[in-house]
Motif scaffolding. Sequence first.
Motif, short mmCIF file in Angstrom:
data_model
loop_
_atom_site.label_atom_id
_atom_site.label_comp_id
_atom_site.label_asym_id
_atom_site.label_seq_id
_atom_site.Cartn_x
_atom_site.Cartn_y
_atom_site.Cartn_z
N VAL A 114 38.33 23.65 -5.81
CA VAL A 114 37.50 24.64 -6.48
C VAL A 114 37.67 25.99 -5.80
O VAL A 114 38.28 26.10 -4.73
CB VAL A 114 36.01 24.22 -6.47
CG1 VAL A 114 35.81 22.94 -7.26
CG2 VAL A 114 35.51 24.02 -5.03
N LEU A 115 37.13 27.02 -6.41
CA LEU A 115 37.22 28.36 -5.85
C LEU A 115 36.14 28.57 -4.79
O LEU A 115 35.18 27.82 -4.69
CB LEU A 115 37.07 29.40 -6.95
CG LEU A 115 38.11 29.37 -8.07
CD1 LEU A 115 37.85 30.48 -9.07
CD2 LEU A 115 39.52 29.51 -7.51
N GLY A 116 36.31 29.63 -3.99
CA GLY A 116 35.33 29.98 -2.98
C GLY A 116 35.52 29.20 -1.70
O GLY A 116 36.47 28.43 -1.52
N HIS A 117 34.58 29.39 -0.77
CA HIS A 117 34.70 28.76 0.55
C HIS A 117 34.60 27.24 0.46
O HIS A 117 35.18 26.52 1.28
CB HIS A 117 33.60 29.30 1.48
CG HIS A 117 33.84 30.72 1.90
ND1 HIS A 117 34.79 31.07 2.85
CD2 HIS A 117 33.28 31.88 1.50
CE1 HIS A 117 34.80 32.38 3.01
NE2 HIS A 117 33.89 32.90 2.20
N SER A 129 52.38 28.72 -8.05
CA SER A 129 51.46 27.97 -8.90
C SER A 129 50.75 28.91 -9.85
O SER A 129 50.66 30.11 -9.62
CB SER A 129 50.42 27.23 -8.04
OG SER A 129 49.53 26.49 -8.85
N HIS A 130 50.26 28.35 -10.97
CA HIS A 130 49.37 29.11 -11.84
C HIS A 130 47.93 28.65 -11.69
O HIS A 130 47.03 29.20 -12.33
CB HIS A 130 49.81 28.98 -13.31
CG HIS A 130 49.74 27.58 -13.84
ND1 HIS A 130 50.84 26.79 -14.03
CD2 HIS A 130 48.69 26.83 -14.22
CE1 HIS A 130 50.49 25.62 -14.50
NE2 HIS A 130 49.19 25.61 -14.63
N ASP A 131 47.68 27.63 -10.84
CA ASP A 131 46.34 27.09 -10.63
C ASP A 131 45.72 27.77 -9.41
O ASP A 131 46.09 27.48 -8.27
CB ASP A 131 46.43 25.58 -10.43
CG ASP A 131 45.07 24.91 -10.41
OD1 ASP A 131 44.09 25.56 -9.98
OD2 ASP A 131 44.98 23.74 -10.81
N LEU A 132 44.77 28.68 -9.64
CA LEU A 132 44.21 29.44 -8.54
C LEU A 132 43.29 28.60 -7.65
O LEU A 132 43.09 28.93 -6.49
CB LEU A 132 43.47 30.67 -9.07
CG LEU A 132 44.44 31.75 -9.53
CD1 LEU A 132 44.06 32.28 -10.89
CD2 LEU A 132 44.52 32.87 -8.53
N GLY A 133 42.74 27.50 -8.19
CA GLY A 133 41.97 26.60 -7.35
C GLY A 133 42.86 25.94 -6.31
O GLY A 133 42.49 25.81 -5.13
N LEU A 170 42.96 36.68 -14.50
CA LEU A 170 43.36 35.33 -14.10
C LEU A 170 42.17 34.54 -13.58
O LEU A 170 41.96 33.37 -13.92
CB LEU A 170 44.44 35.39 -13.02
CG LEU A 170 45.87 35.74 -13.44
CD1 LEU A 170 46.77 35.76 -12.22
CD2 LEU A 170 46.40 34.74 -14.46
N LEU A 171 41.37 35.17 -12.72
CA LEU A 171 40.22 34.48 -12.14
C LEU A 171 39.17 34.16 -13.20
O LEU A 171 38.53 33.10 -13.16
CB LEU A 171 39.61 35.33 -11.03
CG LEU A 171 40.44 35.44 -9.75
CD1 LEU A 171 39.92 36.54 -8.84
CD2 LEU A 171 40.45 34.11 -9.00
N ALA A 172 39.00 35.06 -14.17
CA ALA A 172 38.02 34.83 -15.23
C ALA A 172 38.42 33.71 -16.16
O ALA A 172 37.57 33.14 -16.86
CB ALA A 172 37.81 36.12 -16.03
N ALA A 173 39.72 33.37 -16.18
CA ALA A 173 40.23 32.36 -17.12
C ALA A 173 40.22 30.95 -16.54
O ALA A 173 40.66 30.02 -17.20
CB ALA A 173 41.64 32.73 -17.56
#
Length: 639
Positions: free
Chosen positions: A273-276, A528-532, A570-573
């Motif tokens: 997941v995103l974030g810390h 990668s295209h997966d920011l997580g 990107l982050l919003a998607a």
Amino acid sequence: MTATRDLLRVEGLRVSFPLLGGDLTAVDGASLRVLPGRITALVGESGSGKSITGQTIMGLQPSQARVSGRIWFNPGEGEAGGPPLDLLTLPRDGRQIRAIRGDRIGMIFQEPMTSFSALHTIGNQLSEALRLHRPLTKREARERCEAMLARVGFGHPGRVFDMYPFELSGGMRQRAMIAMAAICGPDLLIADEPTTALDVTIQAQILGLIRDLQQELGMAVLLITHDLGVVANLADEVVVMHRGQVMEAGDTATIFHNPQHLYLRGLMQAVPVLGHAGRARLRPLREIPPDGIRELARLGRPEGRHEPSLRPLVSLREVSKAFLPRHQSWSLISSNAQPVTAVDRVSLDIMRGECLGLVGESGSGKTTIGKLLVRAMTPDAGTIIFDDGTEVIDIAEAQGPALDDLRSRVQMIFQDPVSSLSPRMTVGSILSEPLEIHRRGTPEERRRLVTALLSAIGLGQGAAARFPHSFSGGQRQRIGIARALALTPEFIICDEVVSALDVSVQAQILNLLKDLQRELHLTYLFISHDLGVVNYMADRIAVMWRGRLVEIGPRDLVMEAPVHPYTRALLAAIPVPDPARPLDPRARIPTARAEAEWPAVFREVPGQPARMVDLGAGHRVRMQELAHPEQMFQQRASG
């Protein structure tokens, strides 16, 4: 059949396949329902029985499959309706099931490139599906097909109607597949992994499109997926499968906020997941023991490696690469073709021991950068320097022994292990081949290293005698990682290595890569295209758009305070696995790629191109020269 008006009810479905050693049970007594006008998600790992359940509902299961149970289809009363019908009682190729398939039940397949016929245009295939079930003239069918193509987001539907599938990008093919599945206005749409391996912005558009069509046409959707973020954003109800059985079912909010079964809890803990919170070590359902990695590290590296250096390990300076498009009809280079720029004057450094994440949509130039770094192709302009602290090598100019040495120091892990591993070689031969080519060690030393490599990736010594086809997708990817490690490289390019893997297998691979980096002191370029996933792996993140580097900086700054509008889009998607945090509806619109809608400071001006501006702390963004740089610092702080 119960009095409840279920559009589809599966009762005690069992699907097995006869093998020499006994039957293989793919679905073991599964039961589920799909309500009219609702979206039901069928979730689980590869091999859990999701896809074969969808195929059996459509009557498309393999001919050797043994099927039992009941699949009640109840389209309701009226012109399209009738009494509930058990689909399993219909002959697989009979007139009755063919009248339902494609008309009352449509299906979006996982890989549209192999699902479309390469010999027929998109229009031919859409109109065939329509004319099989509707008494329309050729002209009427074309008009309705073009209207549907426009509905799924094509700006020039008439042009797309006459194009072949290979002329469309992955996201465009998926849109065309949705159009074909929905062209007859079915009561039920089965979507089998409709967004697997798509970019986050394209994925957001496809998810929004499915939701909009579902609401507009009033149809129900059975969504087959392993992506919990997609489920949280799209589904009304969730059914969780494991080893052919239904483990848990319920409405989406209850499933996510109060999961009961240990398997479902394990799946959720394996999602990056995103974030810390996304920085903590992932918890896959099955962990790979670390003992093999330590044994591999104990074998050591060739002399002279790991000399301390404050200089970057790899440096790119003003690197460009363009390709000539091919003629549409004969695959020949057109005489008047204009080059298409894949990489446009990119400059960046990769420090020793770090993981640099490289993100962007398909066509942004990520993979081209990776191929340039392994010398699979040479740049048209610019320099690529490999500096190990004692020797400086120009990757584009290296020849003879210098190139051979470079090949052993820089390796690549490919996206698709099926096509990158030879089906005619055993795993042992695949892993020992690089050692033989580079004349590393004696035969006995090579055998010991192969054993250590297999142990490091969590496979036993017996795997050396098997062929790649006998392994699962996650195991094949681990074999690809072991092959990249065989020559004890210093720098590894990871090209979309987990894009098509289940979340639990993905967690295995990501943890393995992190352990290998720590124990073997590796440097990664993680594409990668997966920011997580990038949030979990990378120390710094670089963002590419249309061949250009638009933002680069430490992971926390780029993920939590992005400045460039493309990074923000990107982050919003990104679909978050939490029903309380739905996807931003604006992410469905392809404004993320529309430079004209960006603030003026981020646009390219003829005669005055934007450049990378340093915002401090290693955070650089592509923009016009600022008269008042402090405004951008305030924007980042408030962003």
